[in-house]
Write a protein that holds these residues in place. Structure first.
Motif, PDB file in Angstrom:
ATOM      1  N   SER A   9      14.278  20.077 -53.058  1.00 48.60           N
ATOM      2  CA  SER A   9      14.472  18.782 -53.702  1.00 48.60           C
ATOM      3  C   SER A   9      15.131  17.779 -52.767  1.00 48.60           C
ATOM      4  O   SER A   9      14.976  16.577 -52.932  1.00 48.60           O
TER       5      SER A   9
ATOM      6  N   ARG B  74       4.214  18.149 -54.397  1.00 49.01           N
ATOM      7  CA  ARG B  74       4.481  19.565 -54.655  1.00 49.01           C
ATOM      8  C   ARG B  74       3.307  20.171 -55.418  1.00 49.01           C
ATOM      9  O   ARG B  74       2.798  19.577 -56.370  1.00 49.01           O
ATOM     10  N   VAL B  75       2.883  21.335 -54.985  1.00 53.69           N
ATOM     11  CA  VAL B  75       1.805  22.077 -55.639  1.00 53.69           C
ATOM     12  C   VAL B  75       2.389  23.365 -56.200  1.00 53.69           C
ATOM     13  O   VAL B  75       3.027  24.127 -55.473  1.00 53.69           O
ATOM     14  N   ASP B  76       2.194  23.591 -57.479  1.00 56.92           N
ATOM     15  CA  ASP B  76       2.686  24.797 -58.130  1.00 56.92           C
ATOM     16  C   ASP B  76       1.488  25.590 -58.639  1.00 56.92           C
ATOM     17  O   ASP B  76       0.937  25.272 -59.696  1.00 56.92           O
ATOM     18  N   PRO B  77       1.051  26.615 -57.897  1.00 56.33           N
ATOM     19  CA  PRO B  77      -0.124  27.389 -58.308  1.00 56.33           C
ATOM     20  C   PRO B  77       0.004  28.011 -59.685  1.00 56.33           C
ATOM     21  O   PRO B  77      -1.005  28.222 -60.370  1.00 56.33           O
ATOM     22  N   SER B  78       1.221  28.291 -60.127  1.00 55.23           N
ATOM     23  CA  SER B  78       1.381  28.918 -61.452  1.00 55.23           C
ATOM     24  C   SER B  78       0.987  27.976 -62.572  1.00 55.23           C
ATOM     25  O   SER B  78       0.764  28.407 -63.695  1.00 55.23           O
ATOM     26  N   GLN B  79       0.932  26.678 -62.313  1.00 59.47           N
ATOM     27  CA  GLN B  79       0.539  25.704 -63.347  1.00 59.47           C
ATOM     28  C   GLN B  79      -0.952  25.768 -63.648  1.00 59.47           C
ATOM     29  O   GLN B  79      -1.413  25.222 -64.649  1.00 59.47           O
TER      30      GLN B  79
ATOM     31  N   MET C 275      14.596  25.621 -53.543  1.00 64.05           N
ATOM     32  CA  MET C 275      13.765  24.456 -53.830  1.00 64.05           C
ATOM     33  C   MET C 275      14.070  23.360 -52.809  1.00 64.05           C
ATOM     34  O   MET C 275      15.193  23.195 -52.373  1.00 64.05           O
TER      35      MET C 275
END
Length: 69
Positions: free
Chosen positions: A3, A62-67, A1
């Protein structure tokens, strides 16, 4: 990650190669003109970025496609 992509307690100035991760000088200038991008300080003609502000901006973008599932 990622961060801690940038060092939180470091000051970054235009020309620092680490800033190329988020955009070149021209892109950063466009964002500043449009009041977009990471927070920055204008000290006279000098532009500086705090590492903690850069990390905060990275986290917000941040882009989280799983969301979207």
């Amino acid at each position: 990650m990622l961060s801690q992509l940038f060092e939180n307690d470091r000051i970054y100035v235009l020309g620092d190669p680490e800033l190329d991760i988020i955009g070149d000088r021209e892109k950063l200038a466009q964002w500043r003109h449009k009041m977009k991008g990471p927070a920055f300080y204008r000290l006279g003609r000098k532009i500086i970025y705090r590492g903690s502000d850069l990390n905060a901006w990275v986290a917000v973008n941040r882009v989280d496609p799983s969301q979207n599932a």
